[in-house]
Design a protein around this motif. Structure first.
Motif, PDB file in Angstrom:
ATOM      1  N   VAL A  77       6.496   5.993  -5.812  1.00 38.78           N
ATOM      2  CA  VAL A  77       6.469   5.575  -4.413  1.00 38.78           C
ATOM      3  C   VAL A  77       6.855   6.737  -3.490  1.00 38.78           C
ATOM      4  O   VAL A  77       7.566   7.666  -3.904  1.00 38.78           O
ATOM      5  N   ASP A  78       6.408   6.680  -2.265  1.00 35.54           N
ATOM      6  CA  ASP A  78       6.832   7.612  -1.227  1.00 35.54           C
ATOM      7  C   ASP A  78       8.361   7.518  -1.101  1.00 35.54           C
ATOM      8  O   ASP A  78       8.906   6.428  -0.921  1.00 35.54           O
ATOM      9  N   GLY A 101       0.783  -1.233   0.000  1.00 34.80           N
ATOM     10  CA  GLY A 101       0.000   0.000   0.000  1.00 34.80           C
ATOM     11  C   GLY A 101       0.814   1.282   0.000  1.00 34.80           C
ATOM     12  O   GLY A 101       0.351   2.302   0.495  1.00 34.80           O
ATOM     13  N   THR A 102       2.002   1.263  -0.563  1.00 31.14           N
ATOM     14  CA  THR A 102       2.832   2.471  -0.529  1.00 31.14           C
ATOM     15  C   THR A 102       3.222   2.936  -1.934  1.00 31.14           C
ATOM     16  O   THR A 102       4.133   3.740  -2.084  1.00 31.14           O
ATOM     17  N   THR A 103       2.569   2.420  -2.958  1.00 31.61           N
ATOM     18  CA  THR A 103       2.908   2.829  -4.317  1.00 31.61           C
ATOM     19  C   THR A 103       1.688   3.421  -5.001  1.00 31.61           C
ATOM     20  O   THR A 103       0.555   3.230  -4.576  1.00 31.61           O
ATOM     21  N   TYR A 104       1.967   4.143  -6.082  1.00 28.85           N
ATOM     22  CA  TYR A 104       0.911   4.780  -6.845  1.00 28.85           C
ATOM     23  C   TYR A 104       0.946   4.236  -8.273  1.00 28.85           C
ATOM     24  O   TYR A 104       1.911   4.448  -9.002  1.00 28.85           O
ATOM     25  N   SER A 105      -0.097   3.521  -8.636  1.00 25.21           N
ATOM     26  CA  SER A 105      -0.252   3.019 -10.004  1.00 25.21           C
ATOM     27  C   SER A 105       1.002   2.326 -10.530  1.00 25.21           C
ATOM     28  O   SER A 105       1.587   2.759 -11.533  1.00 25.21           O
ATOM     29  N   PRO A 106       1.461   1.255  -9.915  1.00 24.34           N
ATOM     30  CA  PRO A 106       2.613   0.528 -10.458  1.00 24.34           C
ATOM     31  C   PRO A 106       2.242  -0.121 -11.788  1.00 24.34           C
ATOM     32  O   PRO A 106       1.146  -0.667 -11.949  1.00 24.34           O
ATOM     33  N   ASN A 107       3.153  -0.075 -12.739  1.00 27.71           N
ATOM     34  CA  ASN A 107       2.903  -0.634 -14.061  1.00 27.71           C
ATOM     35  C   ASN A 107       3.981  -1.642 -14.416  1.00 27.71           C
ATOM     36  O   ASN A 107       5.168  -1.415 -14.147  1.00 27.71           O
ATOM     37  N   GLY A 108       3.562  -2.733 -15.022  1.00 32.69           N
ATOM     38  CA  GLY A 108       4.506  -3.729 -15.503  1.00 32.69           C
ATOM     39  C   GLY A 108       4.161  -4.123 -16.919  1.00 32.69           C
ATOM     40  O   GLY A 108       2.982  -4.160 -17.296  1.00 32.69           O
TER      41      GLY A 108
END
Length: 352
Positions: free
Chosen positions: A249-250, A222-229
């Protein structure tokens, strides 16, 4: 441009992969008239190149603005430097560099184009028009060109790509970003996409990677924003492709998230993909059975491949099963080959 615009047509030109490519389209309400004007313009350009000197002078004048300034501390500059390091001296998939581009002469360009544009033409047209109308359009435009010359010989050794650098660690700070988050990019080497089967495997592996990021990084931590792979393979050069993770990320959690990403990919490489996971993602990718059929870029890419692989036409007749041939064993072999920790290259950028 003015002639094209009056009929709702457009025509672009690029040199990439292993071909010179004219890409035309009918836009807005252009319809059949726009398509015809694009084909007419293509014929005109091949028969009479006109005066190229003004265009070349314009290119030279605008060249500085086309170059990314890597001296400025920006995210784009950091990524370009990272990509250059990964390319390990092979610049064929990188943006222009100022000094080499500045030394190119108009005569060199003229000589190159004259030889390349005299050869055979492979033509793909995708349109919602009756087939007989398309055949007539092509026959009365491109079909009127004089007999083309033979294709220039291709040195097959040029298709080989320099292996991507592995294990790079590029940590940068004090970057001018209009954001308060840190940016993390993790890149793994992967195979090319010179045929449809390889492309499909890479697409589904990219889906698996993106799904693991969502489940293991965003939802659990819960510490990332819109992770993309995702995953990409070169359509022309052998052995060049990449699996890529992009995470915001923060900044205080950057080290934790970096380790979590590497661990998640390491687990995927060791344990592989579950059959149920592949089936779920396969169904999500194909979505509506008509989705691919409505994608002109998909048709252009795959129909271009049928010149070399005619059997591909049979697969294109049943798009609902386009991805069915990708197996768990194939994905697991690809993940095991690519996603090991020592092959990961990392770019981490903190905001100023």
């Amino acid at each position: 441009d003015a002639a094209l615009a009056t009929a709702g047509g457009a025509l672009d030109f690029a040199v990439g992969g292993d071909a010179c490519v004219f890409s035309g389209r009918a836009q807005g309400g252009g319809g059949e008239a726009g398509l015809r004007r694009a084909l007419e313009t293509l014929v005109a350009l091949l028969q009479d190149n006109g005066e190229r000197a003004p265009a070349f002078a314009k290119f030279q004048k605008e060249l500085p603005g086309l170059i990314v300034d890597t001296e400025r501390p920006t995210w784009g500059g950091a990524r370009l430097l990272f990509d250059r390091a990964l390319a390990d001296g092979d610049r064929r998939r990188l943006p222009l560099e100022f000094e080499p581009a500045r030394r190119v002469t108009a005569e060199q360009v003229e000589g190159f184009l004259a030889a390349e544009l005299a050869g055979p033409i492979e033509l793909v047209v995708v349109a919602q028009l009756p087939l007989d109308a398309l055949v007539k359009q092509v026959a009365t435009t491109v079909g009127t060109l004089p007999t083309r010359g033979t294709a220039l010989p291709i040195d097959e050794s040029r298709r080989a790509a320099t292996p991507m650098k592995r294990g790079l660690d590029e940590s940068r700070g004090a970057i001018d970003l209009d954001t308060q988050v840190a940016l993390l990019q993790v890149v793994y080497p992967a195979g090319d996409a010179r045929d449809a089967a390889s492309e499909r495997r890479l697409e589904l592996l990219g889906d698996v990677v993106g799904d693991r990021l969502r489940a293991e990084i965003r939802e659990k931590l819960g510490t990332t924003y819109s992770p993309n792979g995702g995953a990409w393979g070169d359509p022309a050069l052998r052995g060049r492709g990449r699996v890529e993770l992009d995470v915001r990320v923060d900044p205080a959690k950057l080290a934790v998230i970096k380790e979590a990403c590497l661990a998640a990919m390491e687990t995927l490489a060791k344990q592989g993909v579950a059959k149920a996971e592949l089936e779920r993602l396969r169904a999500a990718r194909i979505g509506n059975g008509d989705a691919l059929a409505r994608d002109p870029d998909f048709w252009l890419r795959q129909l271009h491949r049928t010149f070399a692989t005619p059997a591909l036409q049979d697969e294109l007749a049943d798009l609902k099963h386009w991805y069915d041939g990708v197996t768990v064993a194939e994905l697991n072999a690809l993940a095991k080959e690519s996603l090991t920790r020592e092959k990961a290259s990392v770019l981490a950028v903190r905001p100023r």
